[in-house]
Motif scaffolding. Structure first.
Motif, mmCIF file in Angstrom:
data_model
loop_
_atom_site.group_PDB
_atom_site.id
_atom_site.type_symbol
_atom_site.label_atom_id
_atom_site.label_comp_id
_atom_site.label_asym_id
_atom_site.label_seq_id
_atom_site.Cartn_x
_atom_site.Cartn_y
_atom_site.Cartn_z
ATOM 1 N N MET A 98 0.835 -1.211 0.000
ATOM 2 C CA MET A 98 0.000 0.000 0.000
ATOM 3 C C MET A 98 0.861 1.249 0.000
ATOM 4 O O MET A 98 0.624 2.182 -0.766
ATOM 5 C CB MET A 98 -0.955 -0.004 1.196
ATOM 6 C CG MET A 98 -2.193 -0.837 1.015
ATOM 7 S SD MET A 98 -3.474 -0.511 2.249
ATOM 8 C CE MET A 98 -2.692 -1.159 3.723
ATOM 9 N N ARG A 99 1.859 1.270 0.886
ATOM 10 C CA ARG A 99 2.759 2.428 0.954
ATOM 11 C C ARG A 99 3.578 2.565 -0.334
ATOM 12 O O ARG A 99 3.761 3.679 -0.852
ATOM 13 C CB ARG A 99 3.697 2.287 2.150
ATOM 14 C CG ARG A 99 4.738 3.391 2.270
ATOM 15 C CD ARG A 99 4.111 4.733 2.527
ATOM 16 N NE ARG A 99 5.138 5.764 2.670
ATOM 17 C CZ ARG A 99 4.884 7.025 3.000
ATOM 18 N NH1 ARG A 99 3.639 7.403 3.233
ATOM 19 N NH2 ARG A 99 5.852 7.902 3.101
ATOM 20 N N GLY A 100 4.064 1.463 -0.863
ATOM 21 C CA GLY A 100 4.833 1.517 -2.101
ATOM 22 C C GLY A 100 4.008 2.009 -3.270
ATOM 23 O O GLY A 100 4.480 2.799 -4.095
ATOM 24 N N THR A 101 2.759 1.540 -3.360
ATOM 25 C CA THR A 101 1.868 2.012 -4.421
ATOM 26 C C THR A 101 1.595 3.496 -4.283
ATOM 27 O O THR A 101 1.582 4.244 -5.274
ATOM 28 C CB THR A 101 0.545 1.229 -4.381
ATOM 29 O OG1 THR A 101 0.817 -0.170 -4.489
ATOM 30 C CG2 THR A 101 -0.372 1.648 -5.517
ATOM 31 N N GLN A 102 1.381 3.935 -3.045
ATOM 32 C CA GLN A 102 1.138 5.363 -2.798
ATOM 33 C C GLN A 102 2.326 6.206 -3.240
ATOM 34 O O GLN A 102 2.165 7.219 -3.929
ATOM 35 C CB GLN A 102 0.858 5.576 -1.311
ATOM 36 C CG GLN A 102 0.567 7.010 -0.923
ATOM 37 C CD GLN A 102 0.436 7.173 0.583
ATOM 38 O OE1 GLN A 102 1.035 8.075 1.179
ATOM 39 N NE2 GLN A 102 -0.346 6.308 1.216
ATOM 40 N N THR A 103 3.528 5.790 -2.860
ATOM 41 C CA THR A 103 4.728 6.554 -3.227
ATOM 42 C C THR A 103 4.937 6.563 -4.743
ATOM 43 O O THR A 103 5.222 7.611 -5.341
ATOM 44 C CB THR A 103 5.967 5.962 -2.540
ATOM 45 O OG1 THR A 103 5.778 5.953 -1.128
ATOM 46 C CG2 THR A 103 7.212 6.779 -2.872
ATOM 47 N N SER A 104 4.792 5.412 -5.384
ATOM 48 C CA SER A 104 4.977 5.342 -6.834
ATOM 49 C C SER A 104 3.951 6.185 -7.572
ATOM 50 O O SER A 104 4.274 6.842 -8.565
ATOM 51 C CB SER A 104 4.891 3.880 -7.296
ATOM 52 O OG SER A 104 5.956 3.114 -6.750
ATOM 53 N N LEU A 105 2.709 6.191 -7.092
ATOM 54 C CA LEU A 105 1.683 7.018 -7.718
ATOM 55 C C LEU A 105 1.974 8.497 -7.542
ATOM 56 O O LEU A 105 1.773 9.296 -8.464
ATOM 57 C CB LEU A 105 0.313 6.677 -7.135
ATOM 58 C CG LEU A 105 -0.324 5.363 -7.608
ATOM 59 C CD1 LEU A 105 -1.589 5.069 -6.820
ATOM 60 C CD2 LEU A 105 -0.632 5.414 -9.097
ATOM 61 N N LYS A 106 2.439 8.885 -6.360
ATOM 62 C CA LYS A 106 2.774 10.293 -6.141
ATOM 63 C C LYS A 106 3.895 10.739 -7.067
ATOM 64 O O LYS A 106 3.839 11.836 -7.646
ATOM 65 C CB LYS A 106 3.157 10.520 -4.671
ATOM 66 C CG LYS A 106 1.993 10.453 -3.715
ATOM 67 C CD LYS A 106 2.353 10.951 -2.323
ATOM 68 C CE LYS A 106 3.319 10.052 -1.620
ATOM 69 N NZ LYS A 106 3.538 10.456 -0.208
ATOM 70 N N VAL A 107 4.896 9.888 -7.227
ATOM 71 C CA VAL A 107 5.996 10.215 -8.139
ATOM 72 C C VAL A 107 5.480 10.340 -9.571
ATOM 73 O O VAL A 107 5.774 11.314 -10.277
ATOM 74 C CB VAL A 107 7.098 9.140 -8.048
ATOM 75 C CG1 VAL A 107 8.138 9.350 -9.147
ATOM 76 C CG2 VAL A 107 7.768 9.178 -6.686
ATOM 77 N N ALA A 108 4.690 9.366 -10.007
ATOM 78 C CA ALA A 108 4.208 9.360 -11.392
ATOM 79 C C ALA A 108 3.296 10.541 -11.678
ATOM 80 O O ALA A 108 3.398 11.189 -12.729
ATOM 81 C CB ALA A 108 3.473 8.049 -11.667
ATOM 82 N N ILE A 109 2.392 10.855 -10.748
ATOM 83 C CA ILE A 109 1.467 11.971 -10.975
ATOM 84 C C ILE A 109 2.198 13.303 -10.960
ATOM 85 O O ILE A 109 1.907 14.197 -11.772
ATOM 86 C CB ILE A 109 0.347 11.933 -9.914
ATOM 87 C CG1 ILE A 109 -0.545 10.709 -10.144
ATOM 88 C CG2 ILE A 109 -0.498 13.205 -9.963
ATOM 89 C CD1 ILE A 109 -1.562 10.467 -9.060
#
Length: 306
Positions: A98-109
């Motif tokens: 969950m945390r990894g997905t959140q971080t990756s999404l923040k970077v991508a967005i």
């Protein structure tokens, strides 16, 4: 004596067999939404992507384990207590994904927003002024396009301390030129349209014409390229984290989780394949959404009577 009918009497006695047809005027936004809604793969991908975003950002507040805290269960296989299992240190993989997905999404967005904003303005200015301004600005963009994205991002990210926003800023600084090229070509055709000439005749400044007339009418290609940059961003961040130059512990990302689990792929495969599946799911859904938006904004679509 013959009775003379009132002017409206004949109309009032006319059989109600005639139907009045009205044509609903549809805005461009409604037309785009209708076309996008007809793209089943894009709609399904949008639902999946929204669910992933909600799960990544809301889920950590509801889950009873933290991504940064140990549990007494070491190297546990997926179970009801730990749906994604645990690693050798006792970290709950569900909380970490969950945390990894959140971080990756923040970077991508952030990459998509930064690259799109800079590239759209850069391309619009170059296409509007043309001549020497266009030549100089596009040569700068061409120079950025020739830089090896991964190699430059790797070198700069290694000095950023592993902060996700610095990684996003570095990648955005190397990808804005793609948007600039697309927006420039769109603006070159738009600048000769009647509404631009009308704005000039009314005394609108160049800045107002670019921001209020040209960029809004180039919104279709801009949005499509933004979705492509989201997928590019998450894959680039994943690659950087996989080789150890992306997000650093104690924070985590999907790429870092895959990198940390590569030695355990045979003994604890859930630690490797589950984050990898989320990377693939996000990239695929974003690409399908981009395809749907491209079809929706395609000016060659069948015109609707207004």
């Amino acid at each position: 004596m013959t009775e003379i009918d009132a002017p409206g009497a004949a109309d009032s006695r006319r059989p109600a067999r005639e139907h009045e047809f009205t044509v609903e005027q549809r805005s461009q936004t409604r037309l785009v939404l209708r076309r996008f809604a007809r793209h089943r793969a894009a709609m399904a991908s949008l639902v999946v992507f929204v669910l992933i975003v909600l799960w990544a950002f809301v889920g950590p507040h509801l889950w009873h384990y933290s991504y940064a805290k140990f549990t007494p269960d070491n190297s546990q296989a997926p179970s009801r207590k730990h749906p994604f299992g645990t690693d050798s240190s006792g970290y709950d993989a569900y909380a970490q994904v969950m945390r990894g997905t959140q971080t990756s999404l923040k970077v991508a967005i952030l990459i998509a927003l930064g690259s799109t904003a800079v590239g759209a303005v850069w391309g619009a200015v170059a296409g509007f002024y043309r001549g020497l301004v266009d030549a100089v600005m596009m040569r700068v963009a061409d120079l950025v396009l020739t830089l090896p994205l991964f190699a430059i991002a790797l070198v700069i990210s290694s000095r950023s301390g592993g902060s996700w926003y610095w990684i996003a800023a570095v990648i955005a600084g190397l990808t804005w030129a793609y948007v600039a090229r697309v927006v420039r070509s769109t603006v070159l055709s738009l600048r000769e349209k009647e509404f631009v000439e009308a704005a000039r005749a009314l005394g609108a400044s160049d800045t107002r014409i670019i921001l209020r007339h040209l960029l809004p009418n180039a919104l279709g290609p801009i949005i499509v390229n933004a979705t492509v940059l989201v997928a590019t961003g998450i894959l680039t961040e994943t690659a950087l984290s996989f080789v150890g130059f992306g997000v650093q512990p104690p924070d985590t990302s999907l790429g870092l989780l895959v990198s940390q689990a590569q030695t355990a792929v045979d003994t604890r495969p859930w630690l490797f394949y589950i984050p990898g599946a989320f990377i693939i799911a996000i990239a695929l859904t974003i690409n399908f959404i981009g395809d749907g938006l491209r079809d929706a904004f395609d000016p060659r679509q069948q015109r609707v009577r207004q």
